[in-house]
Design an enzyme around this catalytic site. Structure first.
Site, PDB file in Angstrom:
ATOM      1  CG  ASN A 152      -0.373  -0.113   2.488  1.00  0.00           C
ATOM      2  OD1 ASN A 152       0.755  -0.579   2.623  1.00  0.00           O
ATOM      3  ND2 ASN A 152      -1.069   0.348   3.507  1.00  0.00           N
ATOM      4  CD  GLU A 249       4.688  -0.455  12.502  1.00  0.00           C
ATOM      5  OE1 GLU A 249       3.454  -0.329  12.622  1.00  0.00           O
ATOM      6  OE2 GLU A 249       5.492   0.153  13.227  1.00  0.00           O
ATOM      7  CB  CYS A 283      -2.013  -0.341   8.177  1.00  0.00           C
ATOM      8  SG  CYS A 283      -0.854   1.020   8.379  1.00  0.00           S
ATOM      9  CD  GLU A 457       8.061   0.836  10.325  1.00  0.00           C
ATOM     10  OE1 GLU A 457       7.014   1.195   9.789  1.00  0.00           O
ATOM     11  OE2 GLU A 457       8.937   0.184   9.744  1.00  0.00           O
TER      12      GLU A 457
END
Ligand code: NAD
Length: 483
Positions: A152, A249, A283, A457
């Protein structure tokens, strides 16, 4: 349209081809056209990438952090200079409109390179006094890190993983998603041009089996995956066998809570950003929009008006606001969710089907009167499908928002300052917004709790995930042994 890269892989400072690997067609989702073919990495390519990363990492870690940082900053400058071309390639790879890829994808990757270039030279250990003796600590690089990306945000993901890894003295072998293999190769080219020594950032193409080969290699110290929860479970387990560091993630089903006192215009705008940006393939999207009953009618009215006005079409036209989904299979999956929502009794407010003649387009879709047990309230759809649920009280909304295996993100819209902080404190999510949604500046840690992941992150938090602490005891006097 052709976007054929020079070769499938980038290993040890240059492009590398091995046509013995299974071909992977790269499809432009707006038209279905094949724009490139890359080959899956053979065991020989995987070996070359890991060997080259292992060779290069020690000398890189031994450099002064400011010298490493200079190279990353140069790479960021090259990205910004070439943003127009890179954005076009990202659009061809993903189908996302140029209107987004020009401002969100590579630019946020350049931000990460600049941020970690600035941060790395400030990373220090500590000194712990013990009277006569003392301990000092060193934050060391982990070694060879593997990055595995989702489709994505392919180039952003490649940058968000490689920037902290490289800045802090690691090497990286990156496997992009097989659906979007092109951006990471450009990043490798740019790093090389910026002066990154060969082997520190290698790109190998392939499906899950190539990812699996990387994750289980004994030379690998850390694995950072962006992907779905089921893949995360497999990769986490494989990494555990070698007691490797991980950052996961993963997916989400995040709530946005809209209270009666919220600004309707802001809440609607945020809910749209959190469901329709990148055609809903984000997400952290807020795909369960809980709206307090007093504001429901006004909210749905504006939502329907503004959603119906979204400009869909050719992603290469800068006026286009929403492009296709990434692939025909993703479109089929999203359309199936829409049909399930209809059959389970949700009220269709707008959209609800395929759009356009060819390509993987799905209309921006809003369902109201969604209840907690419905499939679209429980599963990650990853498409432009918003579920609006009603609620009465704050406690009820919090309990229902938390009743999910996921915990990536959450948002609250209210004019009540104390309620905003009280509710956010009670929500089980790693990345939260108050009166905003889906803004992810590199300065802020990003990641999930529960099944949505481990590790973070971006921000200072990422330093802990790309370094390890060495503790050094220094004896300053005679050794006191009882023997
Ligand atoms: P996916 O899980 O299908 O694939 C992700 C990556 O893992 C791909 O590169 C794939 O080839 C690789 N892979 C698959 N099986 C593997 C295995 N056994 N071993 C090693 N690697 C393997 O995900 P996707 O469909 O590409 O992306 C969509 C998903 O990613 C969604 O669930 C979305 O929520 C999630 N996502 C999360 C974030 C985040 O930061 N939390 C960001 C973007 C996307």
């Amino acid at each position: 349209m052709i976007a054929q890269p020079k070769a499938s892989h980038f290993v040890d400072g240059s492009y590398l081809e091995d046509k013995a690997g299974a071909p992977i067609e790269v499809i432009y989702p707006a038209t279905g056209e094949v724009i490139a073919v890359v080959h899956e990495a053979t065991p020989a390519v995987v070996e070359a990438a890991l060997a080259s990363a292992t060779r290069a990492q020690g000398a890189w870690a031994a450099m002064r952090p400011v010298d490493r940082a200079r190279i990353l900053r140069r790479a960021a400058d090259l990205i910004r200079e070439r943003n127009q071309d890179l954005a076009r390639l990202e659009t061809l790879d993903t189908g996302k409109p140029l209107q987004e890829t020009l401002v969100a994808d590579w630019p946020s990757g350049a931000d990460a390179l600049e941020y970690f270039a600035g941060l790395a030279p400030t990373v220090t250990g500590e000194t712990i006094p013990l009277g006569r003796d003392f301990v000092y600590t060193i934050r060391e690089a982990l070694g060879v890190c593997v990055g595995i990306g989702a489709w994505n945000y392919p180039s952003q993901i490649a940058c968000w993983k490689s920037a902290p890894a490289l800045a802090l003295g690691n090497a990286m072998v990156f496997k992009p998603s097989e659906v979007t293999p092109l951006g990471a190769l450009k990043l490798a080219e740019i790093f090389t041009e910026a002066g990154l020594p060969a082997g520190l950032f290698n790109v190998v193409q392939g499906r899950g089996s190539v990812g699996g080969a990387l994750v289980t290699d004994p030379r690998v110290a850390k694995v950072s995956l962006t992907g779905s929860v089921p893949t995360g479970q497999k990769v986490y387990a494989a990494a555990a066998a070698g007691v490797r560091h991980v950052t996961m993630e993963l997916g989400g089903k995040s709530p946005i809570l809209v209270f009666d006192d919220a600004s309707v215009e802001d809440a609607v705008g945020a809910a749209m950003l959190g469901n329709f940006y990148s055609a809903g393939q984000v997400c952290s999207n807020g795909t369960r929009v809980f709206v307090q009953k007093g504001i429901k009618a006004a909210f749905l009215k504006r939502l329907a008006e503004r959603s119906a006005a979204i400009v869909m079409g050719d992603p290469l036209n800068e006026a286009t606001q929403m492009g296709p989904l990434v692939s025909a299979s993703q479109r089929a999956k999203v359309l199936a969710y829409i049909e399930t929502a209809k059959s389970e009794g949700a009220t269709l407010i707008t959209g609800g089907g395929q759009a356009g003649q060819g390509g993987c387009f799905v209309q921006p879709t809003v369902f109201a009167d969604v209840t907690d047990g419905m499939t679209i309230a429980r599963e990650e759809v990853f498409g432009p499908v918003m579920a609006v649920l009603d609620f009465d009280t704050e406690d009820e909304a919090i309990a229902r928002a938390n009743a999910t295996e996921f915990g990536l993100a959450a948002g609250v819209f209210t004019a009540d300052l104390t309620r905003a902080h009280r509710v956010i404190a009670a929500l089980q999510a790693g990345t939260c917004w108050i009166n905003a949604y889906n803004l992810t500046p590199v300065e802020a840690p990003f990641g999930g709790v529960k099944s949505s992941g481990v590790g973070r992150e971006n921000g200072h938090a990422a330093v802990a995930h790309y370094t390890q602490v060495k503790s050094v005891y220094v004896g300053m006097g005679p050794v006191d042994a009882p023997y």
